[in-house]
Design a protein around this motif. Structure first.
Motif, mmCIF file in Angstrom:
data_model
loop_
_atom_site.group_PDB
_atom_site.id
_atom_site.type_symbol
_atom_site.label_atom_id
_atom_site.label_comp_id
_atom_site.label_asym_id
_atom_site.label_seq_id
_atom_site.Cartn_x
_atom_site.Cartn_y
_atom_site.Cartn_z
ATOM 1 N N UNK A 149 33.419 13.860 1.623
ATOM 2 C CA UNK A 149 32.682 12.582 1.445
ATOM 3 C C UNK A 149 31.338 12.809 0.886
ATOM 4 N N UNK A 150 30.508 14.033 1.326
ATOM 5 C CA UNK A 150 29.217 14.006 1.005
ATOM 6 C C UNK A 150 28.729 13.696 -0.770
ATOM 7 N N UNK A 151 27.704 13.020 -0.697
ATOM 8 C CA UNK A 151 27.383 12.761 -2.163
ATOM 9 C C UNK A 151 28.343 11.729 -3.113
ATOM 10 N N UNK A 152 29.391 11.338 -2.514
ATOM 11 C CA UNK A 152 30.283 10.619 -3.286
ATOM 12 C C UNK A 152 30.143 8.930 -3.094
ATOM 13 N N UNK A 153 29.264 8.640 -2.225
ATOM 14 C CA UNK A 153 28.777 7.167 -2.063
ATOM 15 C C UNK A 153 30.232 6.187 -1.861
ATOM 16 N N UNK A 154 31.306 6.937 -1.552
ATOM 17 C CA UNK A 154 32.419 5.852 -1.523
ATOM 18 C C UNK A 154 32.648 5.184 -0.181
ATOM 19 N N UNK A 155 31.719 5.461 0.893
ATOM 20 C CA UNK A 155 31.708 4.792 2.276
ATOM 21 C C UNK A 155 33.042 5.006 2.854
ATOM 22 N N UNK A 156 33.510 6.185 2.934
ATOM 23 C CA UNK A 156 34.744 6.487 3.432
ATOM 24 C C UNK A 156 34.834 7.736 4.593
ATOM 25 N N UNK A 157 33.439 8.134 4.807
ATOM 26 C CA UNK A 157 33.361 9.418 5.873
ATOM 27 C C UNK A 157 33.521 8.646 7.227
ATOM 28 N N UNK A 158 34.375 9.360 7.893
ATOM 29 C CA UNK A 158 34.556 8.878 9.319
ATOM 30 C C UNK A 158 33.611 9.909 10.136
ATOM 31 N N UNK A 159 33.782 9.781 11.789
ATOM 32 C CA UNK A 159 32.732 10.224 12.290
ATOM 33 C C UNK A 159 33.010 11.827 12.314
ATOM 34 N N UNK A 160 31.880 12.626 12.137
ATOM 35 C CA UNK A 160 32.048 13.972 11.762
ATOM 36 C C UNK A 160 31.940 14.547 10.105
ATOM 37 N N UNK A 161 32.038 13.456 9.500
ATOM 38 C CA UNK A 161 32.036 13.953 7.930
ATOM 39 C C UNK A 161 30.654 14.147 7.456
ATOM 40 N N UNK A 162 30.347 15.282 6.518
ATOM 41 C CA UNK A 162 29.316 15.697 6.028
ATOM 42 C C UNK A 162 28.625 14.358 5.202
ATOM 43 N N UNK A 163 27.516 14.129 4.970
ATOM 44 C CA UNK A 163 26.974 13.035 4.478
ATOM 45 C C UNK A 163 25.634 13.360 3.749
ATOM 46 N N UNK A 164 24.943 12.669 2.750
ATOM 47 C CA UNK A 164 23.824 12.617 2.188
ATOM 48 C C UNK A 164 23.158 11.436 2.809
ATOM 49 N N UNK A 165 23.775 10.401 2.704
ATOM 50 C CA UNK A 165 23.207 9.027 3.115
ATOM 51 C C UNK A 165 24.155 8.037 3.491
ATOM 52 N N UNK A 166 23.838 6.921 4.003
ATOM 53 C CA UNK A 166 24.520 5.869 4.633
ATOM 54 C C UNK A 166 26.080 5.383 3.684
ATOM 55 N N UNK A 167 25.618 5.570 2.295
ATOM 56 C CA UNK A 167 26.695 5.115 1.339
ATOM 57 C C UNK A 167 27.947 6.112 1.472
ATOM 58 N N UNK A 168 27.790 7.365 2.119
ATOM 59 C CA UNK A 168 29.113 8.390 2.101
ATOM 60 C C UNK A 168 29.909 8.045 3.431
ATOM 61 N N UNK A 169 29.260 7.114 4.412
ATOM 62 C CA UNK A 169 30.033 6.839 5.501
ATOM 63 C C UNK A 169 30.430 5.500 5.942
ATOM 64 N N UNK A 170 31.336 5.179 6.890
ATOM 65 C CA UNK A 170 32.069 4.047 7.167
ATOM 66 C C UNK A 170 30.720 3.664 8.052
ATOM 67 N N UNK A 171 30.109 4.252 8.685
ATOM 68 C CA UNK A 171 29.084 3.529 9.597
ATOM 69 C C UNK A 171 27.675 4.342 9.076
ATOM 70 N N UNK A 172 26.839 4.901 9.868
ATOM 71 C CA UNK A 172 25.703 5.459 9.390
ATOM 72 C C UNK A 172 25.593 7.074 9.192
ATOM 73 N N UNK A 173 24.793 7.556 8.519
ATOM 74 C CA UNK A 173 24.777 9.084 8.427
ATOM 75 C C UNK A 173 23.362 9.518 9.104
ATOM 76 N N UNK A 174 23.638 10.234 10.136
ATOM 77 C CA UNK A 174 22.570 10.832 11.040
ATOM 78 C C UNK A 174 22.726 12.320 10.884
ATOM 79 N N UNK A 175 21.500 12.478 10.258
ATOM 80 C CA UNK A 175 20.958 13.966 10.448
ATOM 81 C C UNK A 175 22.158 14.946 9.577
ATOM 82 N N UNK A 176 22.739 14.188 8.413
ATOM 83 C CA UNK A 176 23.669 14.814 7.418
ATOM 84 C C UNK A 176 25.162 14.790 8.081
ATOM 85 N N UNK A 177 25.336 13.778 9.424
ATOM 86 C CA UNK A 177 26.928 13.944 9.758
ATOM 87 C C UNK A 177 27.009 12.297 9.690
#
Length: 240
Positions: A149-177
């Motif tokens: 999910x990281x860097x795609x900005x699709x907002x589909x990252x579940x808990x534990x997914x790598x992320x750049x920012x909140x746009x990669x996650x279903x909720x929040x991106x905290x310290x890259x996760x």
């Protein structure tokens, strides 16, 4: 006297007719195919019969007004005064009015707003402008977050997914996760299967092995069926 006066009138009329027939001097004007056509396209110094032949006026058989553009003069778009590479090409000189902020321009007709020193100002093109940067390295320990999910900005990252920012996650991106909901559809449940140890066989009853007296009951130790009341099966008396 009347005859003389009549002759004078005839001479004057003939002069006017002659002047109308030759309204210009070839040495004083440029003779073109537009002369007498009434197309209103005659530039300065073009020969004309009437004002209808000129862009402006016809004065004594010669057009006045704007000069004809020189065939050797080619308009070159002005170079933006900003440093090279600081404006975006694609709109300059087209006059389509579609230049967003930062687009190169000749004049206001190239921009959605104004053209200032060769660069459009005004609204930013949010549809196509995307800053491409290297994927941020998660600040977590490698292997502790799930890629995909990281860097795609699709907002589909579940808990534990790598992320750049909140746009990669279903909720929040905290310290890259990503935090938030767990992906119950694909989460693998680890189940430990422990194989039960083979039961240790009970010791057989002694006192009958090799006696051949046929007295060994169930689970009595035996050498042959002669030691048992029934049969000897794998060193134990019992039913066959």
């Amino acid at each position: 006297m009347r005859i003389s006066y009549s002759i004078m009138l005839i001479v004057a009329a003939a002069s006017q007719i002659n002047a109308a027939a030759t309204p210009y001097s070839a040495s004083k004007c440029i003779l073109t195919s537009s002369n007498g056509a009434g197309q209103g396209n005659g530039f300065k110094n073009y020969c004309c019969e009437t004002q209808a032949d000129c862009i402006d006026d016809c004065v004594k058989g010669v057009c006045v007004g704007p000069s004809a553009p020189s065939a050797s003069t080619t308009a070159v778009p002005p170079t933006p005064t900003d440093a090279p590479g600081t404006c975006t090409p694609g709109s300059i000189g087209l006059g389509k009015g579609n230049g967003y902020k930062g687009a190169c321009c000749e004049d206001q007709s190239d921009c959605r707003d104004d053209c200032i020193k060769g660069v459009c100002n005004g609204p930013v093109n949010t549809k196509t402008t995307k800053t491409t940067s290297a994927a941020a390295t998660p600040t977590v320990t490698p292997g502790t977050c799930t890629p995909g999910s990281i860097g795609l900005g699709k907002g589909d990252g579940y808990k534990g997914a790598c992320c750049e920012d909140q746009s990669d996650c279903r909720d929040d991106c905290i310290k890259g996760v990503c935090n938030g909901p767990v992906n119950t559809k694909t989460a693998t449940v680890t189940k430990t299967t422990t194989k039960a140890p083979a039961p240790t066989p009970d010791a057989c009853k002694s006192g009958f092995f090799g006696k051949k007296n046929g007295k060994g009951g169930d689970n009595a130790c035996c050498k042959t069926s002669d030691d048992c009341k029934e049969s000897c099966l794998k060193g134990r008396c019992g039913l066959a």
